[in-house]
Design an enzyme around this catalytic site. Sequence first.
Site, short mmCIF file in Angstrom:
data_model
loop_
_atom_site.label_atom_id
_atom_site.label_comp_id
_atom_site.label_asym_id
_atom_site.label_seq_id
_atom_site.Cartn_x
_atom_site.Cartn_y
_atom_site.Cartn_z
N ASN A 43 42.56 47.08 40.07
CA ASN A 43 42.41 45.70 40.53
C ASN A 43 42.71 45.52 42.03
O ASN A 43 42.68 44.41 42.54
CB ASN A 43 43.26 44.74 39.68
CG ASN A 43 44.76 45.03 39.78
OD1 ASN A 43 45.22 45.66 40.73
ND2 ASN A 43 45.52 44.57 38.78
N ARG A 51 44.27 42.03 26.98
CA ARG A 51 43.19 42.54 27.82
C ARG A 51 42.50 43.72 27.14
O ARG A 51 43.14 44.53 26.46
CB ARG A 51 43.75 43.03 29.16
CG ARG A 51 44.35 41.92 29.99
CD ARG A 51 44.46 42.34 31.46
NE ARG A 51 45.35 41.47 32.20
CZ ARG A 51 45.01 40.30 32.73
NH1 ARG A 51 43.78 39.84 32.56
NH2 ARG A 51 45.89 39.57 33.39
N ASP A 58 48.41 40.26 47.72
CA ASP A 58 48.93 41.60 47.49
C ASP A 58 47.87 42.53 46.89
O ASP A 58 48.15 43.69 46.62
CB ASP A 58 50.22 41.61 46.64
CG ASP A 58 50.05 41.01 45.27
OD1 ASP A 58 48.93 40.61 44.92
OD2 ASP A 58 51.06 40.95 44.53
N THR A 82 51.08 38.90 32.53
CA THR A 82 51.05 37.75 33.44
C THR A 82 50.31 36.55 32.86
O THR A 82 50.40 35.46 33.39
CB THR A 82 50.36 38.11 34.77
OG1 THR A 82 49.03 38.53 34.49
CG2 THR A 82 51.10 39.20 35.52
N SER A 136 50.39 34.46 42.01
CA SER A 136 49.37 35.40 42.46
C SER A 136 47.96 35.04 42.00
O SER A 136 47.39 34.08 42.48
CB SER A 136 49.77 36.79 41.98
OG SER A 136 48.98 37.76 42.57
N SER A 194 48.62 41.31 28.18
CA SER A 194 48.86 41.05 29.60
C SER A 194 50.33 40.70 29.80
O SER A 194 50.96 40.10 28.93
CB SER A 194 47.98 39.88 30.05
OG SER A 194 48.47 39.36 31.26
N GLU A 251 46.16 50.36 41.62
CA GLU A 251 45.59 49.90 40.37
C GLU A 251 44.12 49.59 40.65
O GLU A 251 43.76 49.24 41.79
CB GLU A 251 46.30 48.64 39.89
CG GLU A 251 47.74 48.90 39.52
CD GLU A 251 48.42 47.68 38.92
OE1 GLU A 251 48.87 47.76 37.78
OE2 GLU A 251 48.50 46.64 39.61
C1 G16 Z 1 50.37 41.59 38.75
C2 G16 Z 1 51.02 42.94 38.89
C3 G16 Z 1 49.97 44.02 38.85
C4 G16 Z 1 49.15 43.88 37.56
C5 G16 Z 1 48.59 42.46 37.43
C6 G16 Z 1 47.95 42.22 36.08
O1 G16 Z 1 49.50 41.40 39.82
O2 G16 Z 1 51.73 42.98 40.10
O3 G16 Z 1 50.60 45.25 38.92
O4 G16 Z 1 48.10 44.78 37.55
O5 G16 Z 1 49.65 41.53 37.55
O6 G16 Z 1 48.91 42.42 35.09
P1 G16 Z 1 48.65 42.11 33.58
O7 G16 Z 1 47.41 42.87 33.20
O8 G16 Z 1 49.86 42.58 32.86
O9 G16 Z 1 48.40 40.64 33.45
P2 G16 Z 1 49.47 40.03 40.62
O10 G16 Z 1 48.52 40.30 41.73
O11 G16 Z 1 49.00 38.99 39.66
O12 G16 Z 1 50.89 39.85 41.06
#
Ligand code: G16
Length: 551
Positions: free
Chosen positions: A379, A514, A287, A509, A68, A507, A377
Amino acid sequence: MANNSYRTVYAFAREMYPKTVKTDIQYGTAGFRTRAVDLEYVMYRMGLLAVLRARYKKAVIGVMITASHNPEPDNGVKLVDPHGEMLEQSWEAWATKFANVADNKLEDTINELIKEYNITNMNDRVEILVGKDTRPSSPHLAKSVVDGVLALSGKPIDFGIVTTPQLHYFVKCRNTRGAYGLPTEDGYYKKLTTAFKNIRGSNFTNGNYTNRVIYDGANGVGAKKVKFLKEALQGSLIIDMYNDEIIGSGKLNYLCGADFVKSQQKFPTGLPVESNARCCSVDGDADRIVYYYLDENNKFHLMDGDRIATLVAGYLQEIVQQTGIDLNMGLVQTAYANGASTEYITEKLKVPVACVPTGVKHLHHKALTFDIGVYFEANGHGTVIFSQETKNKLKEAAKNNSYSEEQRKAIEKLQILIDVINETVGDAISDMLLVETILHAKGWNVTDWEACYTDLPNRLMKVTVKDRRVIKTKDAERICVTPEGLQKEINTLVSKYSKGRAFVRPSGTEDIVRIYAEASTRKETDKLAAEVALKVFELAGGTGNAPEIPQ
Ligand code: G16
Protein backbone atom coordinates in the site's frame (compact mmCIF):
# COMPACT_ATOMS: atom_id res chain seq x y z
CA MET A 1 0.11 7.33 45.62
CA ALA A 2 -2.49 10.05 45.86
CA ASN A 3 -1.14 13.57 45.53
CA ASN A 4 -2.41 16.76 43.98
CA SER A 5 -1.59 15.86 40.40
CA TYR A 6 -3.30 12.51 40.87
CA ARG A 7 -6.43 14.21 42.09
CA THR A 8 -6.37 16.24 38.90
CA VAL A 9 -6.27 13.04 36.86
CA TYR A 10 -9.38 11.65 38.46
CA ALA A 11 -11.27 14.89 38.59
CA PHE A 12 -10.59 15.43 34.89
CA ALA A 13 -11.56 11.88 34.09
CA ARG A 14 -14.79 12.12 36.05
CA GLU A 15 -15.86 15.62 35.08
CA MET A 16 -14.44 16.18 31.62
CA TYR A 17 -13.50 12.88 30.01
CA PRO A 18 -15.86 10.20 31.27
CA LYS A 19 -15.80 6.94 29.37
CA THR A 20 -18.68 7.22 26.95
CA VAL A 21 -18.45 3.95 25.08
CA LYS A 22 -19.21 0.58 26.63
CA THR A 23 -17.67 -1.71 24.02
CA ASP A 24 -13.93 -2.26 24.21
CA ILE A 25 -11.56 -0.91 21.60
CA GLN A 26 -8.19 -2.30 20.65
CA TYR A 27 -4.83 -0.64 19.97
CA GLY A 28 -4.68 -1.98 16.40
CA THR A 29 -2.39 -1.90 13.36
CA ALA A 30 -1.72 1.80 13.88
CA GLY A 31 -3.18 2.72 17.27
CA PHE A 32 -6.85 3.40 18.03
CA ARG A 33 -9.18 4.26 15.16
CA THR A 34 -12.88 4.79 15.35
CA ARG A 35 -15.52 7.51 15.03
CA ALA A 36 -14.06 10.78 16.26
CA VAL A 37 -17.04 11.40 18.55
CA ASP A 38 -16.13 8.29 20.54
CA LEU A 39 -12.52 9.20 21.13
CA GLU A 40 -12.31 12.04 23.67
CA TYR A 41 -11.72 9.92 26.75
CA VAL A 42 -9.35 7.65 24.82
CA MET A 43 -7.26 10.68 23.85
CA TYR A 44 -7.17 11.90 27.44
CA ARG A 45 -6.01 8.51 28.62
CA MET A 46 -3.36 8.33 25.88
CA GLY A 47 -2.05 11.66 27.20
CA LEU A 48 -1.69 9.98 30.62
CA LEU A 49 -0.05 6.92 29.13
CA ALA A 50 2.39 9.00 27.08
CA VAL A 51 3.63 10.70 30.28
CA LEU A 52 4.13 7.33 31.99
CA ARG A 53 5.94 5.96 28.95
CA ALA A 54 8.16 9.05 28.81
CA ARG A 55 9.02 8.73 32.51
CA TYR A 56 9.75 5.04 32.10
CA LYS A 57 11.95 5.57 29.03
CA LYS A 58 13.34 8.86 30.40
CA ALA A 59 12.79 10.26 26.93
CA VAL A 60 10.51 12.38 24.79
CA ILE A 61 7.41 10.56 23.49
CA GLY A 62 5.05 11.56 20.66
CA VAL A 63 1.29 11.41 20.30
CA MET A 64 -0.15 11.69 16.79
CA ILE A 65 -3.83 12.35 16.21
CA THR A 66 -4.82 10.97 12.83
CA ALA A 67 -6.90 8.32 11.15
CA SER A 68 -4.66 8.42 8.10
CA HIS A 69 -6.51 6.72 5.22
CA ASN A 70 -9.86 6.39 7.03
CA PRO A 71 -12.80 8.64 6.01
CA GLU A 72 -13.27 12.02 7.66
CA PRO A 73 -15.77 11.10 10.46
CA ASP A 74 -13.11 8.78 11.89
CA ASN A 75 -10.08 9.79 13.84
CA GLY A 76 -7.37 7.99 15.74
CA VAL A 77 -4.31 8.19 17.91
CA LYS A 78 -0.94 6.49 18.07
CA LEU A 79 2.05 6.86 20.34
CA VAL A 80 5.57 7.39 19.04
CA ASP A 81 8.50 5.83 20.90
CA PRO A 82 11.87 7.50 21.61
CA HIS A 83 13.65 6.53 18.37
CA GLY A 84 10.67 7.75 16.40
CA GLU A 85 9.34 4.23 15.95
CA MET A 86 5.88 2.88 16.75
CA LEU A 87 4.98 2.15 20.36
CA GLU A 88 6.60 -1.04 21.66
CA GLN A 89 4.17 -3.93 21.41
CA SER A 90 4.17 -4.83 25.10
CA TRP A 91 2.81 -1.33 25.81
CA GLU A 92 0.05 -1.69 23.23
CA ALA A 93 -1.64 -3.98 25.72
CA TRP A 94 -1.39 -1.21 28.32
CA ALA A 95 -2.83 1.27 25.85
CA THR A 96 -5.77 -1.04 25.29
CA LYS A 97 -6.19 -1.49 29.02
CA PHE A 98 -6.06 2.27 29.66
CA ALA A 99 -8.64 2.91 26.94
CA ASN A 100 -11.13 0.34 28.18
CA VAL A 101 -10.93 0.49 31.96
CA ALA A 102 -13.93 1.97 33.79
CA ASP A 103 -13.51 5.56 35.08
CA ASN A 104 -13.34 4.40 38.69
CA LYS A 105 -10.59 1.88 37.87
CA LEU A 106 -8.32 4.33 36.06
CA GLU A 107 -6.36 5.13 39.22
CA ASP A 108 -5.72 1.45 39.92
CA THR A 109 -4.56 0.88 36.37
CA ILE A 110 -2.11 3.79 36.51
CA ASN A 111 -0.74 2.47 39.79
CA GLU A 112 -0.49 -1.03 38.38
CA LEU A 113 1.64 0.23 35.49
CA ILE A 114 3.84 2.35 37.75
CA LYS A 115 4.44 -0.70 39.93
CA GLU A 116 5.06 -3.09 37.05
CA TYR A 117 7.73 -0.83 35.54
CA ASN A 118 8.97 0.51 38.85
CA ILE A 119 8.57 4.12 37.69
CA THR A 120 10.05 6.18 40.48
CA ASN A 121 10.53 9.52 38.72
CA MET A 122 6.88 10.54 38.87
CA ASN A 123 7.81 14.21 39.27
CA ASP A 124 9.85 14.46 36.05
CA ARG A 125 8.34 17.05 33.77
CA VAL A 126 8.69 14.89 30.64
CA GLU A 127 8.04 16.32 27.19
CA ILE A 128 5.24 14.96 25.03
CA LEU A 129 5.15 16.09 21.41
CA VAL A 130 1.63 16.30 20.01
CA GLY A 131 0.79 16.42 16.31
CA LYS A 132 -2.45 16.25 14.35
CA ASP A 133 -3.76 15.90 10.83
CA THR A 134 -6.24 18.22 9.11
CA ARG A 135 -9.48 16.54 10.23
CA PRO A 136 -12.01 18.97 11.74
CA SER A 137 -12.16 16.76 14.85
CA SER A 138 -8.39 16.85 15.44
CA PRO A 139 -8.01 20.16 17.37
CA HIS A 140 -10.38 19.27 20.17
CA LEU A 141 -9.03 15.73 20.37
CA ALA A 142 -5.54 17.23 20.67
CA LYS A 143 -6.84 19.29 23.59
CA SER A 144 -7.93 16.04 25.30
CA VAL A 145 -4.42 14.59 24.87
CA VAL A 146 -2.87 17.78 26.23
CA ASP A 147 -5.20 17.67 29.27
CA GLY A 148 -4.09 14.10 29.93
CA VAL A 149 -0.44 15.13 29.74
CA LEU A 150 -1.00 18.10 32.05
CA ALA A 151 -3.01 16.04 34.52
CA LEU A 152 0.08 13.93 35.21
CA SER A 153 2.31 17.04 35.20
CA GLY A 154 3.95 16.31 31.87
CA LYS A 155 4.93 19.05 29.43
CA PRO A 156 2.90 18.97 26.20
CA ILE A 157 4.49 20.55 23.16
CA ASP A 158 1.93 21.07 20.43
CA PHE A 159 3.38 20.89 16.92
CA GLY A 160 0.01 21.71 15.35
CA ILE A 161 -0.82 20.21 11.98
CA VAL A 162 2.02 17.99 10.79
CA THR A 163 2.34 14.78 8.82
CA THR A 164 2.64 11.60 10.88
CA PRO A 165 6.24 11.00 9.71
CA GLN A 166 7.17 14.56 10.63
CA LEU A 167 6.11 13.93 14.21
CA HIS A 168 8.12 10.69 14.28
CA TYR A 169 11.11 12.65 12.99
CA PHE A 170 10.71 15.40 15.63
CA VAL A 171 10.65 12.81 18.42
CA LYS A 172 13.88 11.23 17.18
CA CYS A 173 15.56 14.62 16.72
CA ARG A 174 14.60 15.65 20.23
CA ASN A 175 15.87 12.43 21.77
CA THR A 176 19.16 12.54 19.85
CA ARG A 177 19.58 16.19 20.87
CA GLY A 178 19.60 17.31 17.28
CA ALA A 179 22.04 14.69 15.97
CA TYR A 180 19.33 13.29 13.68
CA GLY A 181 18.27 16.76 12.55
CA LEU A 182 16.60 19.89 13.85
CA PRO A 183 13.27 19.11 15.53
CA THR A 184 11.33 21.68 13.54
CA GLU A 185 9.42 21.63 10.28
CA ASP A 186 12.07 23.82 8.67
CA GLY A 187 14.74 21.45 9.95
CA TYR A 188 12.88 18.54 8.35
CA TYR A 189 12.55 20.19 4.92
CA LYS A 190 16.12 21.41 5.06
CA LYS A 191 17.59 18.01 5.88
CA LEU A 192 15.69 16.17 3.16
CA THR A 193 15.94 18.76 0.41
CA THR A 194 19.60 19.61 1.00
CA ALA A 195 20.50 15.95 0.50
CA PHE A 196 18.13 15.68 -2.48
CA LYS A 197 19.58 18.72 -4.24
CA ASN A 198 23.10 17.64 -3.41
CA ILE A 199 22.70 14.26 -5.13
CA ARG A 200 20.79 15.71 -8.08
CA GLY A 201 23.36 18.39 -8.80
CA SER A 202 22.69 21.01 -11.44
CA ASN A 203 21.29 18.64 -14.08
CA PHE A 204 17.68 18.31 -13.09
CA THR A 205 16.87 15.98 -15.98
CA ASN A 206 18.71 12.89 -17.17
CA GLY A 207 17.98 10.55 -20.10
CA ASN A 208 14.27 9.75 -20.11
CA TYR A 209 13.79 11.35 -16.70
CA THR A 210 12.07 14.72 -16.46
CA ASN A 211 11.83 16.52 -13.13
CA ARG A 212 8.06 16.97 -12.96
CA VAL A 213 5.58 14.95 -10.96
CA ILE A 214 1.81 15.33 -10.65
CA TYR A 215 0.96 15.08 -6.96
CA ASP A 216 -2.38 14.14 -5.34
CA GLY A 217 -2.45 15.52 -1.78
CA ALA A 218 -5.64 13.58 -0.81
CA ASN A 219 -7.03 16.90 0.52
CA GLY A 220 -5.01 16.32 3.64
CA VAL A 221 -1.89 17.37 5.48
CA GLY A 222 0.26 16.03 2.64
CA ALA A 223 -1.12 18.82 0.44
CA LYS A 224 -0.48 21.52 3.02
CA LYS A 225 3.08 20.49 3.64
CA VAL A 226 4.20 20.02 0.06
CA LYS A 227 3.88 23.77 -0.41
CA PHE A 228 6.81 24.25 1.98
CA LEU A 229 8.72 21.38 0.42
CA LYS A 230 8.37 22.97 -3.01
CA GLU A 231 9.95 26.18 -1.76
CA ALA A 232 12.87 24.29 -0.27
CA LEU A 233 13.38 22.28 -3.47
CA GLN A 234 14.07 25.49 -5.41
CA GLY A 235 12.94 24.09 -8.76
CA SER A 236 15.05 20.92 -8.62
CA LEU A 237 11.77 18.98 -8.68
CA ILE A 238 8.55 20.46 -10.07
CA ILE A 239 5.59 19.23 -8.04
CA ASP A 240 2.24 19.99 -9.66
CA MET A 241 -0.16 19.68 -6.78
CA TYR A 242 -3.84 18.72 -6.92
CA ASN A 243 -6.41 17.77 -4.30
CA ASP A 244 -5.33 20.23 -1.69
CA GLU A 245 -8.23 21.34 0.42
CA ILE A 246 -8.13 24.87 -0.90
CA ILE A 247 -8.06 24.35 -4.64
CA GLY A 248 -9.37 20.78 -4.69
CA SER A 249 -12.97 19.82 -5.12
CA GLY A 250 -13.32 17.05 -2.60
CA LYS A 251 -13.02 15.72 0.92
CA LEU A 252 -10.12 14.06 2.69
CA ASN A 253 -9.28 10.69 1.06
CA TYR A 254 -12.52 10.76 -0.93
CA LEU A 255 -12.00 9.31 -4.43
CA CYS A 256 -8.35 10.28 -4.12
CA GLY A 257 -5.26 9.55 -2.05
CA ALA A 258 -2.94 6.56 -1.88
CA ASP A 259 -5.44 4.16 -0.31
CA PHE A 260 -8.11 4.86 -2.93
CA VAL A 261 -5.67 4.55 -5.83
CA LYS A 262 -4.11 1.33 -4.52
CA SER A 263 -7.24 -0.46 -3.39
CA GLN A 264 -9.47 0.61 -6.30
CA GLN A 265 -6.62 0.50 -8.83
CA LYS A 266 -8.05 3.66 -10.35
CA PHE A 267 -6.90 7.13 -11.32
CA PRO A 268 -8.02 9.59 -8.61
CA THR A 269 -10.43 12.45 -9.05
CA GLY A 270 -9.13 15.99 -9.44
CA LEU A 271 -5.93 15.26 -11.41
CA PRO A 272 -5.35 16.26 -15.03
CA VAL A 273 -5.28 13.42 -17.54
CA GLU A 274 -1.90 13.44 -19.30
CA SER A 275 -0.59 10.39 -21.13
CA ASN A 276 2.46 8.79 -19.53
CA ALA A 277 2.82 11.57 -16.94
CA ARG A 278 4.29 10.42 -13.64
CA CYS A 279 1.67 10.86 -10.91
CA CYS A 280 1.73 10.05 -7.22
CA SER A 281 -0.81 10.01 -4.40
CA VAL A 282 -0.21 10.27 -0.67
CA ASP A 283 -2.70 9.35 2.05
CA GLY A 284 -4.44 11.49 4.68
CA ASP A 285 -1.42 11.85 6.98
CA ALA A 286 1.24 11.51 4.28
CA ASP A 287 2.89 8.33 5.48
CA ARG A 288 2.14 6.35 2.31
CA ILE A 289 2.74 6.98 -1.36
CA VAL A 290 1.97 5.18 -4.60
CA TYR A 291 2.89 6.15 -8.16
CA TYR A 292 0.89 5.55 -11.34
CA TYR A 293 0.24 6.78 -14.86
CA LEU A 294 -2.32 6.64 -17.65
CA ASP A 295 -1.02 5.41 -21.00
CA GLU A 296 -2.00 6.66 -24.48
CA ASN A 297 -5.16 4.52 -24.30
CA ASN A 298 -6.06 5.90 -20.88
CA LYS A 299 -5.17 2.55 -19.31
CA PHE A 300 -4.22 2.90 -15.66
CA HIS A 301 -0.83 1.54 -14.52
CA LEU A 302 -0.04 1.32 -10.80
CA MET A 303 3.43 1.52 -9.26
CA ASP A 304 2.69 0.57 -5.68
CA GLY A 305 4.81 -0.04 -2.58
CA ASP A 306 6.21 -3.25 -4.08
CA ARG A 307 7.48 -1.31 -7.09
CA ILE A 308 9.02 1.32 -4.84
CA ALA A 309 10.64 -1.41 -2.75
CA THR A 310 12.17 -3.12 -5.76
CA LEU A 311 13.37 0.18 -7.21
CA VAL A 312 14.97 1.19 -3.92
CA ALA A 313 16.47 -2.23 -3.13
CA GLY A 314 17.89 -2.57 -6.65
CA TYR A 315 19.47 0.88 -6.55
CA LEU A 316 20.90 0.51 -3.05
CA GLN A 317 22.35 -2.83 -3.99
CA GLU A 318 24.14 -1.24 -6.97
CA ILE A 319 25.64 1.50 -4.81
CA VAL A 320 26.61 -0.86 -2.02
CA GLN A 321 28.44 -3.03 -4.56
CA GLN A 322 30.24 0.06 -5.87
CA THR A 323 31.42 0.94 -2.34
CA GLY A 324 33.19 -2.40 -1.93
CA ILE A 325 31.97 -2.57 1.68
CA ASP A 326 30.44 -5.80 2.86
CA LEU A 327 26.91 -4.90 3.99
CA ASN A 328 23.97 -7.24 4.19
CA MET A 329 20.75 -5.91 2.80
CA GLY A 330 17.31 -7.38 3.21
CA LEU A 331 13.82 -6.50 2.08
CA VAL A 332 10.76 -6.90 4.27
CA GLN A 333 7.29 -7.35 2.78
CA THR A 334 3.88 -8.57 3.90
CA ALA A 335 1.53 -11.17 2.43
CA TYR A 336 0.08 -8.39 0.25
CA ALA A 337 3.31 -8.19 -1.77
CA ASN A 338 2.68 -9.11 -5.37
CA GLY A 339 4.12 -12.57 -6.13
CA ALA A 340 5.94 -11.14 -9.15
CA SER A 341 7.74 -8.55 -7.01
CA THR A 342 8.94 -11.17 -4.55
CA GLU A 343 10.17 -13.33 -7.41
CA TYR A 344 11.98 -10.38 -9.00
CA ILE A 345 13.69 -9.43 -5.73
CA THR A 346 14.80 -12.93 -4.82
CA GLU A 347 15.61 -14.30 -8.32
CA LYS A 348 16.87 -11.21 -10.16
CA LEU A 349 18.18 -8.89 -7.46
CA LYS A 350 19.21 -11.77 -5.17
CA VAL A 351 18.20 -9.77 -2.12
CA PRO A 352 16.77 -11.87 0.74
CA VAL A 353 13.10 -11.25 1.47
CA ALA A 354 11.29 -11.64 4.80
CA CYS A 355 7.50 -11.74 5.17
CA VAL A 356 5.85 -10.36 8.32
CA PRO A 357 2.28 -9.46 9.39
CA THR A 358 0.68 -6.19 8.23
CA GLY A 359 1.64 -3.04 10.08
CA VAL A 360 4.78 -0.95 9.75
CA LYS A 361 5.68 -1.79 13.32
CA HIS A 362 6.29 -5.42 12.25
CA LEU A 363 8.19 -4.47 9.12
CA HIS A 364 10.33 -1.91 10.91
CA HIS A 365 11.25 -4.41 13.61
CA LYS A 366 12.37 -7.01 11.07
CA ALA A 367 14.24 -4.44 8.95
CA LEU A 368 16.38 -3.60 11.99
CA THR A 369 17.98 -7.06 11.74
CA PHE A 370 19.81 -6.11 8.50
CA ASP A 371 22.72 -3.70 7.93
CA ILE A 372 20.41 -2.04 5.43
CA GLY A 373 16.76 -2.97 5.85
CA VAL A 374 14.34 -1.91 3.13
CA TYR A 375 10.69 -2.35 4.03
CA PHE A 376 7.54 -1.56 2.15
CA GLU A 377 3.94 -2.61 2.34
CA ALA A 378 2.22 -2.93 -1.04
CA ASN A 379 0.00 0.00 0.00
CA GLY A 380 3.02 2.31 -0.21
CA HIS A 381 4.02 2.49 3.43
CA GLY A 382 7.73 1.98 3.97
CA THR A 383 11.26 3.26 4.33
CA VAL A 384 14.88 2.16 4.61
CA ILE A 385 16.83 1.73 7.85
CA PHE A 386 20.61 1.84 8.08
CA SER A 387 22.08 0.32 11.22
CA GLN A 388 24.38 2.49 13.33
CA GLU A 389 27.18 0.05 12.54
CA THR A 390 26.59 0.59 8.82
CA LYS A 391 26.74 4.36 9.27
CA ASN A 392 29.96 4.02 11.26
CA LYS A 393 31.49 1.78 8.59
CA LEU A 394 30.63 4.32 5.89
CA LYS A 395 32.10 7.14 7.96
CA GLU A 396 35.35 5.25 8.50
CA ALA A 397 35.57 4.14 4.87
CA ALA A 398 35.07 7.72 3.64
CA LYS A 399 38.31 8.65 5.40
CA ASN A 400 40.21 5.53 4.34
CA ASN A 401 42.63 6.03 1.43
CA SER A 402 42.74 2.34 0.59
CA TYR A 403 39.35 2.73 -1.13
CA SER A 404 39.50 3.78 -4.78
CA GLU A 405 38.14 7.14 -5.88
CA GLU A 406 35.16 5.41 -7.47
CA GLN A 407 34.46 3.54 -4.25
CA ARG A 408 34.70 6.71 -2.21
CA LYS A 409 32.28 8.49 -4.54
CA ALA A 410 29.80 5.67 -3.99
CA ILE A 411 30.33 5.87 -0.22
CA GLU A 412 29.69 9.60 -0.27
CA LYS A 413 26.57 9.12 -2.39
CA LEU A 414 25.22 6.54 0.02
CA GLN A 415 25.88 8.82 2.98
CA ILE A 416 23.99 11.68 1.35
CA LEU A 417 21.17 9.35 0.32
CA ILE A 418 20.65 8.39 3.96
CA ASP A 419 19.70 12.02 4.62
CA VAL A 420 16.98 11.96 1.94
CA ILE A 421 15.35 9.15 3.92
CA ASN A 422 13.22 9.48 7.03
CA GLU A 423 14.36 6.32 8.75
CA THR A 424 11.90 6.59 11.62
CA VAL A 425 8.84 5.43 9.69
CA GLY A 426 7.29 5.32 6.19
CA ASP A 427 7.14 8.90 4.91
CA ALA A 428 5.39 9.83 1.65
CA ILE A 429 7.40 13.04 1.19
CA SER A 430 10.77 11.46 1.85
CA ASP A 431 9.85 8.38 -0.23
CA MET A 432 8.87 10.63 -3.13
CA LEU A 433 12.25 12.34 -2.99
CA LEU A 434 13.96 8.94 -2.85
CA VAL A 435 12.04 7.57 -5.85
CA GLU A 436 12.72 10.76 -7.82
CA THR A 437 16.41 10.54 -6.92
CA ILE A 438 16.66 6.98 -8.18
CA LEU A 439 14.68 7.58 -11.39
CA HIS A 440 16.90 10.62 -12.05
CA ALA A 441 20.07 8.60 -11.44
CA LYS A 442 18.90 5.84 -13.77
CA GLY A 443 17.55 8.23 -16.40
CA TRP A 444 14.21 6.42 -16.29
CA ASN A 445 10.71 7.56 -17.04
CA VAL A 446 7.74 5.82 -15.46
CA THR A 447 7.45 3.19 -18.20
CA ASP A 448 11.15 2.29 -17.89
CA TRP A 449 10.52 1.76 -14.20
CA GLU A 450 7.50 -0.40 -14.88
CA ALA A 451 9.40 -2.56 -17.37
CA CYS A 452 11.45 -4.23 -14.57
CA TYR A 453 8.84 -6.95 -14.09
CA THR A 454 5.16 -7.60 -14.74
CA ASP A 455 2.80 -7.60 -11.77
CA LEU A 456 0.37 -10.44 -11.36
CA PRO A 457 -3.18 -9.07 -11.50
CA ASN A 458 -4.42 -8.66 -7.92
CA ARG A 459 -7.58 -7.60 -6.18
CA LEU A 460 -8.35 -6.25 -2.69
CA MET A 461 -11.85 -6.64 -1.29
CA LYS A 462 -13.58 -5.87 2.00
CA VAL A 463 -16.32 -7.87 3.72
CA THR A 464 -18.27 -6.63 6.72
CA VAL A 465 -18.92 -9.25 9.40
CA LYS A 466 -20.60 -9.16 12.82
CA ASP A 467 -17.31 -9.48 14.66
CA ARG A 468 -14.08 -9.41 12.70
CA ARG A 469 -12.22 -10.95 15.64
CA VAL A 470 -13.59 -14.36 14.63
CA ILE A 471 -10.87 -14.36 11.96
CA LYS A 472 -7.57 -15.50 13.39
CA THR A 473 -4.48 -15.98 11.25
CA LYS A 474 -0.95 -17.36 11.44
CA ASP A 475 2.19 -17.54 9.29
CA ALA A 476 2.40 -13.77 8.69
CA GLU A 477 -1.37 -13.73 8.03
CA ARG A 478 -1.08 -16.13 5.10
CA ILE A 479 -3.08 -18.88 6.82
CA CYS A 480 -6.50 -18.46 8.39
CA VAL A 481 -6.87 -20.50 11.57
CA THR A 482 -10.48 -19.63 12.46
CA PRO A 483 -13.34 -19.88 11.62
CA GLU A 484 -12.71 -23.56 11.20
CA GLY A 485 -12.85 -24.78 7.64
CA LEU A 486 -12.35 -21.36 6.01
CA GLN A 487 -8.71 -21.99 5.08
CA LYS A 488 -9.63 -25.36 3.52
CA GLU A 489 -12.24 -23.59 1.37
CA ILE A 490 -9.70 -20.94 0.37
CA ASN A 491 -7.21 -23.66 -0.61
CA THR A 492 -9.79 -25.37 -2.80
CA LEU A 493 -10.69 -22.10 -4.54
CA VAL A 494 -7.06 -21.09 -5.05
CA SER A 495 -6.17 -24.49 -6.55
CA LYS A 496 -8.54 -23.84 -9.48
CA TYR A 497 -6.45 -20.92 -10.77
CA SER A 498 -3.07 -20.68 -12.39
CA LYS A 499 -0.68 -18.72 -10.12
CA GLY A 500 -3.60 -18.36 -7.70
CA ARG A 501 -2.99 -17.03 -4.18
CA ALA A 502 -5.41 -15.59 -1.66
CA PHE A 503 -5.63 -14.81 2.04
CA VAL A 504 -7.98 -13.09 4.46
CA ARG A 505 -7.32 -11.07 7.61
CA PRO A 506 -9.18 -8.74 9.95
CA SER A 507 -8.27 -5.10 9.40
CA GLY A 508 -6.61 -3.35 12.33
CA THR A 509 -7.84 0.08 11.26
CA GLU A 510 -11.39 -0.47 9.94
CA ASP A 511 -14.26 -2.66 11.07
CA ILE A 512 -13.97 -5.08 8.15
CA VAL A 513 -12.24 -8.23 6.93
CA ARG A 514 -9.77 -7.74 4.08
CA ILE A 515 -9.42 -10.18 1.19
CA TYR A 516 -6.43 -10.35 -1.13
CA ALA A 517 -6.27 -12.44 -4.30
CA GLU A 518 -3.93 -12.75 -7.24
CA ALA A 519 -3.92 -15.04 -10.29
CA SER A 520 -2.56 -15.04 -13.81
CA THR A 521 -5.39 -13.06 -15.47
CA ARG A 522 -7.51 -10.11 -14.37
CA LYS A 523 -10.74 -12.07 -14.90
CA GLU A 524 -9.56 -15.02 -12.83
CA THR A 525 -8.25 -12.72 -10.09
CA ASP A 526 -11.56 -10.88 -9.77
CA LYS A 527 -13.42 -14.18 -9.65
CA LEU A 528 -11.08 -15.70 -7.07
CA ALA A 529 -11.31 -12.60 -4.84
CA ALA A 530 -15.12 -12.62 -4.98
CA GLU A 531 -15.30 -16.36 -4.29
CA VAL A 532 -13.05 -16.02 -1.25
CA ALA A 533 -15.06 -13.00 -0.10
CA LEU A 534 -18.25 -15.03 -0.35
CA LYS A 535 -16.73 -17.81 1.76
CA VAL A 536 -15.75 -15.24 4.40
CA PHE A 537 -19.27 -13.87 4.29
CA GLU A 538 -20.76 -17.35 4.76
CA LEU A 539 -18.38 -18.73 7.39
CA ALA A 540 -17.45 -15.61 9.37
CA GLY A 541 -20.87 -14.04 9.93
CA GLY A 542 -21.13 -11.60 7.02
CA THR A 543 -23.60 -8.72 7.22
CA GLY A 544 -25.30 -6.71 4.46
CA ASN A 545 -25.32 -7.98 0.89
CA ALA A 546 -23.35 -11.10 0.05
CA PRO A 547 -20.47 -10.53 -2.43
CA GLU A 548 -21.43 -11.31 -6.01
CA ILE A 549 -19.32 -13.60 -8.16
CA PRO A 550 -18.49 -12.06 -11.55
CA GLN A 551 -19.21 -14.36 -14.53
C1 G16 B 1 -1.95 1.69 8.76
C2 G16 B 1 -0.68 0.98 9.11
C3 G16 B 1 -0.19 0.21 7.92
C4 G16 B 1 -1.29 -0.75 7.44
C5 G16 B 1 -2.59 0.02 7.19
C6 G16 B 1 -3.75 -0.91 6.91
O1 G16 B 1 -1.71 2.59 7.73
O2 G16 B 1 0.27 1.93 9.53
O3 G16 B 1 0.95 -0.49 8.29
O4 G16 B 1 -0.91 -1.39 6.27
O5 G16 B 1 -2.93 0.77 8.34
O6 G16 B 1 -3.93 -1.74 8.01
P1 G16 B 1 -5.15 -2.72 8.15
O7 G16 B 1 -5.14 -3.57 6.90
O8 G16 B 1 -4.88 -3.51 9.38
O9 G16 B 1 -6.40 -1.90 8.19
P2 G16 B 1 -2.26 4.07 7.77
O10 G16 B 1 -1.65 4.70 6.57
O11 G16 B 1 -3.75 3.96 7.71
O12 G16 B 1 -1.74 4.60 9.07
